[in-house]
Motif scaffolding. Structure first.
Motif: not given
Length: 216
Positions: A16, A18-19, A22-23, A194
């Motif tokens: 998991h 991914q900030t 970022e998404e 993160r």
């Protein structure tokens, strides 16, 4: 040999790490007005009583429609925003949120020249001041302010380490501590955002047992 907690950290980051910025596709490390504005929009949309996935989908759609800056958001019509939100999982709150986006954008332009870095300057490294100023935006409450700071700590390191209530609840569930100081000891400062995002995602996905089993 790695401890179980170290393995849990690695599993969290692998699954998991991914900030949410970022998404969203917001290049927050650049610390420029557009990505910061998009994260503020995400904080607003996530503050409504809708699922996190719905809020992300709607916010991405706003970006795909070109509403990525305060000026472009201000130039959009209320109906345009309503349509975008309605078509991307925000049907129950589309009209209210479309109005809140306009008011929020106006406040940003009038008080911070459309640039959240001025808010950062005014806060002067004081997290409480930053939260107070963020909460002056219509639709941004304590949860929304914390979401923004959680993501912005990537490029605003003076507010790091920062973890919101959901992340700390998730950390406690995994035995990683229930306060930000304890949690921040597990990773390097640059990795901390993160880790916090991974903890939030684990909480949203009710993924703790799977993570613990994978780290056993």
């Amino acid at each position: 040999m790695k401890t179980k907690k170290q393995r849990i950290i690695e599993t969290l980051l692998d699954r998991h790490g991914q900030t949410f910025a970022e998404e969203l596709g917001a290049n927050i490390p650049r610390n420029t007005p557009s990505p910061l504005f998009r994260v503020l929009c995400l904080a607003l949309l996530t503050s409504a009583p809708v699922g996190a996935a719905q809020a992300m989908r709607a916010c991405r759609a706003l970006g795909e429609a070109g509403l990525t800056t305060p000026r472009k958001m201000a130039d959009s019509s209320w109906q345009e925003r309503v349509t975008i939100l309605n078509e991307h999982g925000y049907a129950r709150y589309d009209e209210k949120t479309a109005s809140q986006l306009a008011v929020m954008t106006y406040h940003l332009q009038e008080n911070y020249h459309g640039d959240l870095r001025y808010l950062r300057e005014e806060a002067d490294g004081n997290r409480d001041k930053a939260r107070k100023r963020l909460k002056t935006f219509k639709g941004i409450g304590s949860v929304g302010a914390d979401i923004f700071l959680r993501e912005a700590q990537v490029c605003w390191p003076e507010f790091r380490p920062f973890a919101d209530k959901m992340a700390l609840k998730s950390a406690a569930r995994l035995g990683l501590g229930d306060d930000v100081e304890t949690l921040s000891q597990w990773v390097e400062p640059e990795t901390f955002p993160r880790l916090v995002a991974a903890l939030v995602r684990a909480q949203l996905n009710k993924d703790h047992q799977t993570i613990e089993k994978a780290a056993a």
